[in-house]
Design a protein around this motif. Structure first.
Motif, PDB file in Angstrom:
ATOM      1  N   LEU A  34     -15.888  21.608 -22.519  1.00 38.92           N
ATOM      2  CA  LEU A  34     -15.859  20.189 -22.180  1.00 38.92           C
ATOM      3  C   LEU A  34     -14.680  19.822 -21.284  1.00 38.92           C
ATOM      4  O   LEU A  34     -14.666  18.741 -20.693  1.00 38.92           O
ATOM      5  CB  LEU A  34     -15.806  19.352 -23.466  1.00 38.92           C
ATOM      6  CG  LEU A  34     -17.042  19.462 -24.366  1.00 38.92           C
ATOM      7  CD1 LEU A  34     -16.884  18.596 -25.601  1.00 38.92           C
ATOM      8  CD2 LEU A  34     -18.302  19.082 -23.601  1.00 38.92           C
ATOM      9  N   ASP A  67     -21.993  14.972 -25.945  1.00 38.55           N
ATOM     10  CA  ASP A  67     -21.151  15.710 -25.013  1.00 38.55           C
ATOM     11  C   ASP A  67     -21.822  16.935 -24.397  1.00 38.55           C
ATOM     12  O   ASP A  67     -21.327  17.468 -23.400  1.00 38.55           O
ATOM     13  CB  ASP A  67     -19.866  16.160 -25.718  1.00 38.55           C
ATOM     14  CG  ASP A  67     -19.046  14.985 -26.225  1.00 38.55           C
ATOM     15  OD1 ASP A  67     -19.047  13.939 -25.556  1.00 38.55           O
ATOM     16  OD2 ASP A  67     -18.417  15.113 -27.296  1.00 38.55           O
ATOM     17  N   TYR A  94     -15.971  16.821 -30.901  1.00 41.14           N
ATOM     18  CA  TYR A  94     -17.065  16.661 -29.952  1.00 41.14           C
ATOM     19  C   TYR A  94     -18.309  16.192 -30.698  1.00 41.14           C
ATOM     20  O   TYR A  94     -18.438  16.356 -31.914  1.00 41.14           O
ATOM     21  CB  TYR A  94     -17.358  17.974 -29.229  1.00 41.14           C
ATOM     22  CG  TYR A  94     -17.950  19.058 -30.116  1.00 41.14           C
ATOM     23  CD1 TYR A  94     -19.337  19.214 -30.241  1.00 41.14           C
ATOM     24  CD2 TYR A  94     -17.134  19.933 -30.826  1.00 41.14           C
ATOM     25  CE1 TYR A  94     -19.884  20.197 -31.065  1.00 41.14           C
ATOM     26  CE2 TYR A  94     -17.673  20.916 -31.652  1.00 41.14           C
ATOM     27  CZ  TYR A  94     -19.040  21.040 -31.765  1.00 41.14           C
ATOM     28  OH  TYR A  94     -19.580  22.001 -32.577  1.00 41.14           O
TER      29      TYR A  94
END
Length: 309
Positions: A69, A103, A98
């Motif tokens: 990410l 995400d 997350y």
């Protein structure tokens, strides 16, 4: 809008223009790593660019996903996910850094693995029913190994205990330590994917007593399913490729098509067979469907067992 769509399509057609990273949340040499490297090799041949496997183990995939990410949403960093990373972790970690649905976006499903219940010969049981009788006669005395708290091997055995009404002690390990502990008699039973224990079964160092699924496995034809024993024990063991949310849809479709092509490759099929895996082909949306299905099924189980990390 039309010019943006044309630009995105051209970008997808020109992909990849540089090496791609495939991030694996397990250590090198594990079954996940072997499958990831086989996929990376085939994709590298198709794309004429290196696909570099990066191993980032720890925290049930949380460290690896945090790394993904932090990279651009451009398709050049992909994550090799398992069901625990996408469906179990939101229920295991009170402060998960997350959200899988927010995400991450699905790219392609890969394969699913059945699970097998194995016992150490030192336990002196020959069938699953014998194990259940023994465990009920010694509540809380028999221990079981797993690949870590919240790992699918842990949750699988918790489900077995719940369905059979037995009480056991959990002993978590990292990597292949769980299987080793069975062979030396430290922890006498375990649930694992077939590839993780097949060499020990073949060497008669571990005894397989039951397998998940609707029918017996060709690799273990003499081992009954849990359903044959009268127990509903279904454990997901799937793998998928995901990317950071925001990756262009046209690019995801391109990677999905290329991965599905790899799944049809005879050599890759053979490698799946060596790991006792069944290929799963489908559109990117299949990842989200599997993820939601198993989150809905296992979230209540995790809460009921009060497992948290």
């Amino acid at each position: 809008m039309a010019s943006l769509l044309l630009a995105a399509g051209a970008w997808a057609q020109g992909f990849p223009a540089k090496p791609i990273r495939l991030v694996v949340p397990q250590a090198g040499g594990t079954g996940n790593d072997v499958l990831a490297r086989a996929l990376a090799e085939k994709l590298g041949q198709a794309w004429k660019q290196p696909v570099v496997v990066e191993n980032k183990p720890g925290a049930n995939g949380t460290l690896a996903i945090s790394y993904v990410l932090a990279q651009p949403a451009d398709g050049y960093t992909l994550f090799f996910a398992g069901v625990s990373n996408l469906s179990f972790n939101p229920f295991l970690y009170p402060k998960l850094p997350y959200s899988p649905s927010r995400d991450l976006t699905g790219v392609a499903m890969l394969a699913n693995s059945p699970f097998v219940f194995v016992a150490s010969p030192s336990l002196h049981v020959q069938t699953f029913q014998e194990f259940v009788r023994l465990a009920k006669s010694r509540p809380g005395e028999i221990s079981f190994a797993s690949g870590g708290i919240g790992n699918s091997t842990h949750l699988a055995m918790e489900l077995v205990a719940e369905r059979t009404g037995v009480q056991m002690q959990h002993v978590p390990f990292n990597g292949t330590g769980g299987s080793t502990s069975l062979m030396n008699g430290q922890t006498p039973v375990m649930m694992n994917v077939v590839a993780g224990v097949q060499p020990f079964i073949a060497a008669k160092k571990l005894l397989p007593l039951a397998v998940t699924g609707e029918k017996r496995l060709p690799a273990l034809p003499g081992v009954p399913t849990f359903k044959e024993w009268g127990y509903d024990v279904e454990v997901p063991g799937w793998y998928a490729i995901v990317a950071r949310t925001g990756t262009p849809a046209e690019l995801i479709q391109r990677i999905n098509a290329d991965i599905n092509h790899v799944l049809d490759d005879p050599q890759f099929k053979e490698k799946l067979g060596f790991q006792f895996l069944d290929a799963i082909k489908g559109p990117p949306s299949e990842v989200g469907r599997y993820m939601k299905r198993d989150a809905d099924a296992w979230g209540p189980i995790i809460r009921r067992l009060n497992i948290s990390l």
